[in-house]
Design an enzyme around this catalytic site. Structure first.
Site, PDB file in Angstrom:
ATOM      1  N   PRO A   1      40.140  50.445  39.771  1.00 26.24           N
ATOM      2  CA  PRO A   1      38.860  51.083  40.052  1.00 26.24           C
ATOM      3  C   PRO A   1      37.751  50.056  40.282  1.00 26.24           C
ATOM      4  O   PRO A   1      37.477  49.234  39.412  1.00 26.24           O
ATOM      5  CB  PRO A   1      38.590  51.897  38.787  1.00 26.24           C
ATOM      6  CG  PRO A   1      39.899  52.011  38.101  1.00 26.24           C
ATOM      7  CD  PRO A   1      40.661  50.790  38.462  1.00 26.24           C
ATOM      8  N   GLU A   2      37.170  50.080  41.451  1.00 22.36           N
ATOM      9  CA  GLU A   2      36.000  49.257  41.750  1.00 22.36           C
ATOM     10  C   GLU A   2      34.824  50.202  41.966  1.00 22.36           C
ATOM     11  O   GLU A   2      34.928  51.395  41.739  1.00 22.36           O
ATOM     12  CB  GLU A   2      36.254  48.386  42.983  1.00 22.36           C
ATOM     13  CG  GLU A   2      37.406  47.404  42.767  1.00 22.36           C
ATOM     14  CD  GLU A   2      37.576  46.448  43.924  1.00 22.36           C
ATOM     15  OE1 GLU A   2      36.582  46.129  44.591  1.00 22.36           O
ATOM     16  OE2 GLU A   2      38.717  46.012  44.168  1.00 22.36           O
TER      17      GLU A   2
ATOM     18  N   LYS B   1      30.444  48.903  37.418  1.00 26.16           N
ATOM     19  CA  LYS B   1      31.676  49.689  37.263  1.00 26.16           C
ATOM     20  C   LYS B   1      31.689  50.473  35.947  1.00 26.16           C
ATOM     21  O   LYS B   1      32.730  50.973  35.525  1.00 26.16           O
ATOM     22  CB  LYS B   1      32.895  48.757  37.323  1.00 26.16           C
ATOM     23  CG  LYS B   1      32.998  47.964  38.632  1.00 26.16           C
ATOM     24  CD  LYS B   1      34.126  46.945  38.570  1.00 26.16           C
ATOM     25  CE  LYS B   1      33.949  45.888  39.648  1.00 26.16           C
ATOM     26  NZ  LYS B   1      34.875  44.752  39.460  1.00 26.16           N
TER      27      LYS B   1
ATOM     28  N   ARG C   1      44.014  35.229  41.627  1.00 30.13           N
ATOM     29  CA  ARG C   1      44.045  36.596  42.160  1.00 30.13           C
ATOM     30  C   ARG C   1      44.818  36.640  43.469  1.00 30.13           C
ATOM     31  O   ARG C   1      44.639  35.765  44.322  1.00 30.13           O
ATOM     32  CB  ARG C   1      42.627  37.115  42.418  1.00 30.13           C
ATOM     33  CG  ARG C   1      41.717  37.064  41.226  1.00 30.13           C
ATOM     34  CD  ARG C   1      42.163  38.068  40.172  1.00 30.13           C
ATOM     35  NE  ARG C   1      41.710  37.702  38.844  1.00 30.13           N
ATOM     36  CZ  ARG C   1      40.531  38.018  38.366  1.00 30.13           C
ATOM     37  NH1 ARG C   1      39.698  38.707  39.075  1.00 30.13           N
ATOM     38  NH2 ARG C   1      40.194  37.666  37.155  1.00 30.13           N
TER      39      ARG C   1
END
Length: 286
Positions: free
Chosen positions: A2-3, A58, A274
């Site tokens: 979730p961003e 967020k 990442r």
DNA sequence: AACTACTCCTGGAGGC
DNA sequence: TGCCTCCAGGAGTAGT
């Protein structure tokens, strides 16, 4: 993962489904998620009505009629599903229904029941999500407000603002810089890749190396990627891979697929640990 | 200032 | 089929 677009989409759904609803039961199945301030327990929310669903970066904030607020950070894989009595479902966060259709799931952390029969399930297979309870007036001490950068959905996020923030960290590489929530609040791994690809800028370029035109492109890329996510449905990634047929993401999680712009193969690399996806043809290395 | 490494955690994928 | 290892990552912290 979730961003910002996922959290904002969820917020809108919760706002419609839960505002005005009274909480009749609160069940904490995984105590680890709960980080309420001393003196408060989840039982304190029973009997209160949800008055607003807000968002900062967020962080999702549910304000209650008794002066308290629930603050939720879904982290990597948190998911909220609300089942309404008419069968309508409001869901967001980690793509639904990747936890299966059975709720509660064994990784469901919290269940809230409402006066109209609606049930909210907060589930997180990674158990990295966080939940806080605090007086509404102290919410901004939980949300690290001072350490959060400019909201990318707010009017304050302008091209000049981006240019200024890049100017303050000229030697930093763009990918880690854009992931840094104290610079811009809301971007995560997926949308950073999407924005840099859209702008045609390599993630290892330094902030100070951007020309005025590239900074402008990056600004418009971030806005258009986030706008697209809010309008057309959020990015769908499961286990690090783009969901087949999804509109977004266009490059992240699509290793060995072809760049939608130039047709060259999308490459995967690692930047600050990442998974990072680029088109080497559209995004020239520094 | 800028970077790396580590921590939290589970489930899915791939190797054999 | 089954066991093993690796990998995914937001954010905080510690160390270089």
């Amino acid at each position: 993962m979730p961003e910002l677009p996922e959290v904002e989409t969820l917020r809108r759904g919760l706002s419609g489904a839960l505002e005005g609803r009274r909480i009749v039961e609160a069940e904490l199945l995984k105590p680890k998620i709960y980080e309420g301030l001393p003196g408060y327990s989840l039982a304190d929310i029973v009997g209160a009505t949800i008055t607003a669903a807000r968002r900062r970066a967020k962080y999702l904030i549910l304000d209650l009629s008794n002066g308290l607020s629930l603050v939720i950070h879904l982290s990597l894989a948190g998911q909220i599903v609300v089942i309404c009595p008419n069968g309508k479902k409001v869901a967001g966060g980690h793509p639904v229904p990747s936890y299966g259709s059975e709720l509660p799931h064994r990784q469901t952390s919290v269940i809230l029941r409402f006066d109209d029969g609606s049930i909210l399930y907060l589930t997180d297979i990674r158990q990295f999500a966080h939940l806080w309870l605090a007086p509404t007036t102290e919410v901004m001490s939980i949300v690290p407000h001072e350490r959060l950068g400019v909201e990318i959905l707010s009017p304050e996020f302008s091209e000049a603002e981006l240019r200024e923030r890049l100017r303050q960290r000229p030697k930093a590489k763009l990918k880690p810089l854009l992931l840094d929530q104290s610079i811009l609040a809301g971007l995560g791994n997926i949308y950073v890749d999407e924005s840099l690809w859209e702008a045609g800028i390599h993630p290892l370029r330094t902030a100070g190396s951007l020309t005025d035109q590239e900074t402008r492109r990056l600004y418009h890329a971030i806005r258009s990627v986030i706008d697209l996510a809010l309008r057309r449905g959020v990015a769908q990634i499961v286990n690090g891979r783009a969901v087949v047929g999804a509109t977004l993401p266009r490059i992240h999680g699509r290793e060995a697929s072809l760049c939608p712009r130039c047709g060259q193969p999308i490459e995967k690399m690692r930047v600050v640990g990442r998974g990072t996806y680029i088109c080497r043809s559209c995004q020239k290395p520094p």
